[in-house]
Enzyme design. Structure first.
Site, short mmCIF file in Angstrom:
data_model
loop_
_atom_site.label_atom_id
_atom_site.label_comp_id
_atom_site.label_asym_id
_atom_site.label_seq_id
_atom_site.Cartn_x
_atom_site.Cartn_y
_atom_site.Cartn_z
N TYR A 98 -30.20 -3.93 30.34
CA TYR A 98 -30.77 -5.25 30.65
C TYR A 98 -30.86 -6.16 29.42
O TYR A 98 -30.58 -7.36 29.53
CB TYR A 98 -32.12 -5.10 31.34
CG TYR A 98 -31.97 -4.75 32.80
CD1 TYR A 98 -31.85 -5.74 33.78
CD2 TYR A 98 -31.94 -3.43 33.23
CE1 TYR A 98 -31.70 -5.43 35.11
CE2 TYR A 98 -31.78 -3.09 34.56
CZ TYR A 98 -31.66 -4.10 35.51
OH TYR A 98 -31.50 -3.78 36.83
N GLU A 140 -35.64 0.80 40.04
CA GLU A 140 -34.53 1.73 39.80
C GLU A 140 -35.03 3.06 39.24
O GLU A 140 -34.57 4.13 39.66
CB GLU A 140 -33.52 1.08 38.86
CG GLU A 140 -32.72 -0.03 39.55
CD GLU A 140 -32.21 -1.11 38.63
OE1 GLU A 140 -31.90 -2.21 39.13
OE2 GLU A 140 -32.13 -0.86 37.41
#
Length: 398
Positions: A98, A140
């Site tokens: 990310y 996740e």
């Protein structure tokens, strides 16, 4: 989630960001893949990148998230986030990726919008990005924990135990864990990712619905060969590889099962509507209903180009006949047989039982059409569930 000041800034700048989002994502991906070519080779769908579809997906998801924050500052679009998280988990995405995306995305925004990106504007859009990213990371990692796998380590070797040609362009691969261990449990409607090594060394990944019941001793995926012109892009690299090269006895790298569009355990009437290869999760649901002796009405609907193009047409009918109160109706664009409909799926003469829960899978225009017809018949929006394949997960809102 967003302060009043930040919300006002997002509201004021969203039109400018939205108008330039195509340019922003174009530059973002160019920067990302220049710095990390392995991501294009082994994680991102090269076909979608070539056709520009992945770029639309990033733009759509960010714009949808920001729009939701502006309209509902104290909530978040959990349906969209959940579907994206399941897709990411099936790909093995980790929290470390990310910041990489963040860096190149922020650089692209600043470069395209120039002086309009003041320090205040940059800080607010940074806040939007991390609100979305941290929500996805949390979801996740929870999904990885539920599957008892290390974050990102979702792959396992599976052996192809049988291959069946369903139509000229669809083949079913029955698979079992190569180590002989039990297959992981799944819910009807879920999918797995399949990773294959292509001739140029790339390890490309695609998602395929599990097409058997969770109670079945085997797992199966049915793969449709993607022809570029028909799909508004290049030929499908992975589907062509599977069709041309994978035979009984070969090994595939397969992820744990994921996907949040699943058949809910209920005694309510069920409607399963599909088009094309979208029948695969519906068949898993249908077989599960038959296995569990579902007693309420079940309506099975499918649309395809022709009977010859309809994958597992015989299974569609056979499983329907196993149920106590079920009916199946098919529509074909050409070569319709007696009793079948001609053209597009039409619910005009299809009875829909009160309290029906509907599940849809197929191309977006198909699902929109069926959803509108179901709403017109009085089915509440909350009872209409649908699966979106490909890069358009951000479009799923129910």
């Amino acid at each position: 989630m967003l302060s009043e000041k930040s919300t006002a800034t997002v509201r004021a700048t969203l039109p400018a960001v939205g108008a330039a989002i195509g340019e922003i994502t174009e530059l973002f991906y160019a920067k990302l893949f220049a710095a990390h070519p392995e991501l294009l080779r082994d994680l991102f769908n090269r076909g979608n990148q070539s056709a520009g579809l992945q770029k639309q997906a990033l733009a759509g998801s960010i714009a949808a998230f920001a729009t939701h924050l502006v309209a509902h500052p104290d909530t978040r679009p959990d349906v969209m986030l959940g579907r994206i998280a399941h897709k990411h988990a099936s790909l093995g995405v980790t929290r470390e990726q990310y910041p990489v995306v963040h860096r190149h995305l922020c650089e692209a925004i600043a470069e395209i919008l120039g002086e309009a990106v003041t320090p205040e504007v940059a800080a607010v859009w940074d806040e939007v990005y991390w609100l979305m990213a941290n929500a996805l990371i949390t979801l996740e990692e929870r999904l990885y924990a539920e599957r008892r796998v290390v974050a990102g380590d979702v792959w396992r070797p599976w052996t192809v135990t049988c291959r069946t040609e369903e139509t000229a362009d669809c083949a079913t691969f029955r698979i079992a864990p190569a180590d002989g261990a039990p297959a992981p449990a799944f819910k009807p409607g879920q999918y797995v990712s399949v990773q294959v090594e292509l001739p140029d060394g790339a390890r490309q990944i695609r998602q395929y619905s599990l097409s058997t019941s969770p109670g079945s001793p085997v797992r199966a995926i049915t793969v449709k060969r993607v022809h570029g012109p028909a799909a508004a892009g290049p030929d499908g690299e992975v589907s062509h590889h599977l069709h041309a090269r994978v035979r009984t006895g070969d090994t595939l790298r397969v992820s744990a099962p994921y996907g949040d569009l699943v058949l809910r355990d209920s005694t309510a009437p069920v409607l399963l509507a599909s088009a094309g290869i979208g029948c695969t999760p519906m068949l898993s649901m249908l077989e599960h209903l038959a296995d569990t002796g579902h007693r309420a009405p079940v309506t099975v609907l499918h649309a395809d180009r022709s009977p010859a193009d309809h994958p597992m047409r015989a299974d569609h009918r056979a499983l329907t006949h196993k149920l106590a109160d079920a009916s199946a109706r098919f529509w074909y664009e050409e070569s319709a047989e007696p009793g079948d409909g001609t053209g597009r799926l039409d619910l005009t003469s299809v009875p829909v039982a009160p309290g029906t829960r509907a599940y849809l899978c197929g191309p977006l225009p198909f699902m929109r059409s069926v959803r509108e017809q179901l709403l017109a018949k009085g089915v509440p929006a909350a009872d209409i569930h649908y699966e979106v394949f490909g890069p358009d997960l951000w479009l799923a809102s129910a």
